[in-house]
Design an enzyme around this catalytic site. Structure first.
Site, PDB file in Angstrom:
ATOM      1  N   ASP A 195       0.858  -1.185   0.000  1.00  0.00           N
ATOM      2  CA  ASP A 195       0.000   0.000   0.000  1.00  0.00           C
ATOM      3  C   ASP A 195       0.893   1.235   0.000  1.00  0.00           C
ATOM      4  OD1 ASP A 195      -2.140   1.689   0.135  1.00  0.00           O
ATOM      5  OD2 ASP A 195      -2.791   1.103   2.135  1.00  0.00           O
TER       6      ASP A 195
ATOM      7  N   ASP B 155      -2.784   2.409  -6.167  1.00  0.00           N
ATOM      8  CA  ASP B 155      -1.736   2.479  -5.147  1.00  0.00           C
ATOM      9  C   ASP B 155      -1.658   1.274  -4.226  1.00  0.00           C
ATOM     10  OD1 ASP B 155      -4.187   3.069  -3.978  1.00  0.00           O
ATOM     11  OD2 ASP B 155      -3.318   4.403  -2.486  1.00  0.00           O
ATOM     12  N   GLU B 156      -2.381   0.204  -4.513  1.00  0.00           N
ATOM     13  CA  GLU B 156      -2.252  -0.967  -3.651  1.00  0.00           C
ATOM     14  C   GLU B 156      -2.548  -2.244  -4.414  1.00  0.00           C
ATOM     15  OE1 GLU B 156      -5.147  -1.694  -0.540  1.00  0.00           O
ATOM     16  OE2 GLU B 156      -6.470  -0.158  -1.389  1.00  0.00           O
TER      17      GLU B 156
END
Length: 390
Positions: free
Chosen positions: A22, A116-117
């Site tokens: 993350d 983003d993860e």
């Protein structure tokens, strides 16, 4: 460098090695990286005007309580020194591609959740050590070397624990939960820190006297369902570290949607049609690119009083033509404009897709040049967790 994506060998045991990566305050961190004068200062990515919405906040801003999806006016009141920065989603996507190339250099079993993860199954890898902990550490180092951005990681034997672990030592940290550590870890974990239990549910649990995993462990599966409904059976499993979901590199989406908050209320049917046409074009482009169309169209309208109205229409076949999608949206507008004559937000989504299998996705839209803000979010999750960039 592009790595060739070869099929991973079948894991030799049922015990998986799962990493959840993350990125830390992704959108805001990219802007601080590219604008040195913003480093160390509270910034918000998103609209700065009266009707703006925060898309992401830096950690310096979060100290003041600023969060994603918060109205800009509220954010500014909490943090008078807050600096608003215009978003640049093309740039965020480019950085996300860099990061994913690093993931794929280790394994093909990558399940992106947003820009983003992602989850990674590193039970068998293309390169690197056998230790998932060492791989996670190496990935974080490579991300920093390639992007000058930090990432947090959770490492465990299933997706749920890896996801929870990645939040423990944020930002720029890592947490490993081994199989023999899981029972004690979950027993001590506050219910609000369980992934999938949001603020509303956690508050309800507190009122019922359940504050930690140990408290939830006292309930049988039937009692869980009686107190929390169908999702209670899910809580029963996760508090016991039972999660056999594989990392799915080919996850399809159940719905595709887009929505926008406007700087000024919209009160005419003609303007509402214009706005839904724009949303329909974005959604149709996405569906066409993937050749994956749906049978249900849903219109979302939010009034100036923040009351949300949704209306849907389903068909026996897929809505494939852009003109048809626009026409359905127009019909739903006409049928509901008397009930919602003025709107501050319009949203449109298509569901019942030909190929389903994952969660819904909200398209990341650039800010409208004629309006100051947009609401952007990623895959929805229980109790409305923050959108990507967080």
């Amino acid at each position: 460098m592009k790595w060739k994506r070869k099929a991973n060998r079948r894991p030799p045991t049922d015990l998986r090695k799962i990493i959840h990566i993350d990125m830390d305050a992704f959108f805001a961190s990219v802007e601080q990286r590219d604008h040195p004068e913003l480093r160390g200062k509270p910034i918000a990515v998103g609209g700065s005007k009266m009707r703006g919405v925060v898309a992401a906040a830096s950690y310096e801003a979060r100290v003041f309580g600023v969060r994603s999806a918060m109205p800009s006016v509220t954010a500014k009141r909490l943090c008078p020194e807050l600096i608003f920065v215009k978003s640049s989603f093309d740039k965020y996507r480019a950085v996300s591609d860099q990061i994913r190339d690093i993931f794929y250099s280790y394994t093909d079993l990558v399940e992106p959740l947003s820009l983003d993860e992602a989850y990674l199954d590193v039970t068998e890898t293309k390169r690197g050590p056998d230790s998932a902990t060492l791989i996670a550490r190496a990935i974080r180092q490579e991300i920093f070397q390639a992007t000058q951005l930090t990432a947090s990681a959770g490492v465990s034997f299933n997706k749920f624990l890896a996801k929870v672990a990645s939040d423990i030592n944020k930002p720029n940290g890592m947490k490993v939960i081994m199989p023999d550590e899981a029972p004690a870890f979950l027993a001590a974990l506050p219910v609000e820190d369980f992934h999938g239990i949001g603020k509303v549910t956690a508050a309800r649990m507190h009122k019922m006297g359940y504050r930690t995993g140990a408290d939830l462990l006292t309930l049988s599966e039937v009692e869980m369902a009686q107190r929390f409904g169908k999702v209670g059976r899910h809580y029963y499993r996760i508090v016991r570290a039972l999660d056999d979901r594989p990392v799915n590199p080919n996850r399809n989406r159940k719905s595709i949607g887009a929505e926008r908050t406007y700087s000024e209320d919209i009160s005419t049917l003609a303007e509402m049609k214009e706005k839904t046409d724009w949303l329909a074009e974005k959604i149709h482009d996405y569906l066409t690119e993937r050749d994956n169309f749906g049978r249900t169209v849903t219109l979302k309208m939010k009034s100036p009083e923040f009351i949300i109205h949704t209306r849907s229409r389903s068909f026996s076949g897929e809505v494939r033509r852009l003109d048809d999608l626009k026409e359905v949206a127009h019909q739903l507008l006409k049928e509901n404009i008397d009930e919602v004559p003025v709107v501050r937000l319009l949203g449109l989504s298509v569901s019942n897709l030909e190929r389903e299998g994952g969660e819904g996705v909200q398209l990341l839209l650039p800010f409208d040049p004629t309006h100051s803000s947009s609401e952007t979010s990623g895959s929805p999750s229980p109790d409305n967790h923050p959108p990507p960039g967080e």
